[in-house]
Design a protein around this motif. Structure first.
Motif, PDB file in Angstrom:
ATOM      1  N   THR A 274       0.837  -1.148  -0.028  1.00  2.41           N
ATOM      2  CA  THR A 274      -0.026  -0.211  -0.007  1.00  2.41           C
ATOM      3  C   THR A 274       0.565   0.995   0.349  1.00  2.41           C
ATOM      4  O   THR A 274       0.089   2.446  -0.385  1.00  2.41           O
ATOM      5  N   ALA A 275       2.467   1.500   0.056  1.00  2.00           N
ATOM      6  CA  ALA A 275       3.259   2.290  -0.144  1.00  2.00           C
ATOM      7  C   ALA A 275       2.239   2.803  -0.989  1.00  2.00           C
ATOM      8  O   ALA A 275       2.485   2.493  -2.611  1.00  2.00           O
ATOM      9  N   PRO A 276       2.867   4.518  -1.913  1.00  2.00           N
ATOM     10  CA  PRO A 276       2.674   5.702  -2.461  1.00  2.00           C
ATOM     11  C   PRO A 276       3.326   4.748  -3.314  1.00  2.00           C
ATOM     12  O   PRO A 276       5.125   4.251  -3.486  1.00  2.00           O
ATOM     13  N   ARG A 277       3.516   5.033  -4.566  1.00  2.00           N
ATOM     14  CA  ARG A 277       4.167   4.527  -6.085  1.00  2.00           C
ATOM     15  C   ARG A 277       4.066   5.909  -6.525  1.00  2.00           C
ATOM     16  O   ARG A 277       3.821   7.159  -6.662  1.00  2.00           O
ATOM     17  N   VAL A 278       5.702   6.101  -6.775  1.00  2.00           N
ATOM     18  CA  VAL A 278       5.785   7.613  -6.014  1.00  2.00           C
ATOM     19  C   VAL A 278       7.395   7.397  -8.097  1.00  2.00           C
ATOM     20  O   VAL A 278       8.191   5.767  -8.269  1.00  2.00           O
ATOM     21  N   THR A 279       7.329   7.797  -9.527  1.00  2.00           N
ATOM     22  CA  THR A 279       7.850   7.951  -9.788  1.00  2.00           C
ATOM     23  C   THR A 279       9.319   9.487 -10.126  1.00  2.00           C
ATOM     24  O   THR A 279       8.634  10.132  -9.889  1.00  2.00           O
ATOM     25  N   VAL A 280      10.124   8.840 -10.027  1.00  2.00           N
ATOM     26  CA  VAL A 280      11.486  10.312 -10.579  1.00  2.00           C
ATOM     27  C   VAL A 280      11.647  10.357 -11.565  1.00  2.00           C
ATOM     28  O   VAL A 280      12.078   9.520 -12.438  1.00  2.00           O
ATOM     29  N   VAL A 281      11.202  11.968 -12.122  1.00  2.00           N
ATOM     30  CA  VAL A 281      11.933  12.769 -13.123  1.00  2.00           C
ATOM     31  C   VAL A 281      13.712  12.263 -13.587  1.00  2.00           C
ATOM     32  O   VAL A 281      13.370  13.458 -12.031  1.00  2.00           O
ATOM     33  N   GLN A 282      14.296  12.652 -13.977  1.00  2.00           N
ATOM     34  CA  GLN A 282      14.665  13.677 -14.573  1.00  2.00           C
ATOM     35  C   GLN A 282      15.483  14.869 -14.491  1.00  2.00           C
ATOM     36  O   GLN A 282      14.666  15.326 -14.917  1.00  2.00           O
ATOM     37  N   PHE A 283      15.689  15.086 -12.772  1.00  2.00           N
ATOM     38  CA  PHE A 283      15.760  16.501 -12.768  1.00  2.00           C
ATOM     39  C   PHE A 283      16.912  17.511 -13.741  1.00  2.00           C
ATOM     40  O   PHE A 283      17.386  16.696 -14.659  1.00  2.00           O
TER      41      PHE A 283
ATOM     42  N   GLY B  10       9.407  15.605  -9.686  1.00  2.00           N
ATOM     43  CA  GLY B  10      11.266  15.797 -10.294  1.00  2.00           C
ATOM     44  C   GLY B  10      11.475  16.932 -10.044  1.00  2.00           C
ATOM     45  O   GLY B  10      10.948  17.318  -8.971  1.00  2.00           O
ATOM     46  N   GLY B  11      12.439  18.148 -10.244  1.00  2.00           N
ATOM     47  CA  GLY B  11      13.500  18.723  -9.517  1.00  2.00           C
ATOM     48  C   GLY B  11      14.205  20.100 -10.590  1.00  2.00           C
ATOM     49  O   GLY B  11      14.785  19.050 -11.901  1.00  2.00           O
TER      50      GLY B  11
END
Length: 194
Positions: free
Chosen positions: A44-53, A115-116
């Motif tokens: 149940t943990a949040p699904r997060v996608t990190v986009v290339q900064f 993102g960042g």
């Protein structure tokens, strides 16, 4: 005469190798040594996608030696920061994946996209046995399930290390500053997801 020619060629080869070694001392490996153990995410943990900064540093150098020469790296700074941030989120118990673009991130339909922008990565040689690193990143969290503006925060860290002279000390100083900034960023982002 042949002996003199061989000796001259050997000396030239040794000089070229020595010169190459001197030039390579300004090349910094982008390492990341995350602190703490990995946490296995729950179902149940949040699904997060990190986009290339994005890279908003305005320079390609990583810093400067006391003699004015530049520190450089063959690896890309945005990729280094992106993967390190994904690793930190994973340590917080989040289900994490990495994408090169926002479009690619949306394909897997995560709960959140992060993102960042890399605003500053700078390493200064204070003397042969002392370095200072400054890092500043801006992080944006997008909710894919709620219509709201992204939440944007800036995280920065500065670290100074003194030790045995060499490339390892410089690399550890840079890695330590990144770890400080991203540990705080990952904790803040994870808290906002729940």
């Amino acid at each position: 005469m042949k002996a003199f020619l061989r000796l001259s060629l050997a000396l030239c080869a040794v000089f070229a190798l020595a010169l190459t070694g001197c030039l390579a001392k300004n090349d910094i490996r982008l390492l990341y040594d995350a602190q703490g153990a990995l946490t296995v995410p729950s179902a149940t943990a949040p699904r997060v996608t990190v986009v290339q900064f994005d890279d908003n540093r305005g320079v390609t150098d990583l810093g400067q030696r006391k003699d004015g020469t530049a520190f450089q790296s063959s690896a890309g700074v945005p990729g280094w920061v992106t993967q390190a941030f994904a690793d930190e989120l994973a340590r917080q118990g989040v289900q994490v994946s990495v994408a090169l673009s926002m479009a690619q991130a949306q394909v897997n339909r995560p709960d959140y996209i992060v993102g960042g922008t890399v605003e500053k990565v700078w390493l200064s040689e204070k003397n042969l046995s002392s370095y200072q690193a400054d890092i500043r990143v801006q992080v944006r969290v997008y909710s894919t399930t709620q219509l709201q503006s992204p939440v944007t925060r800036t995280f920065a860290a500065q670290q100074e290390k003194t030790g045995i002279p060499g490339a390892k000390l410089a690399e550890e100083t840079l890695s330590g500053a990144l770890s400080d900034a991203l540990t705080n960023a990952a904790a803040a982002v994870t808290a906002s997801l729940r």
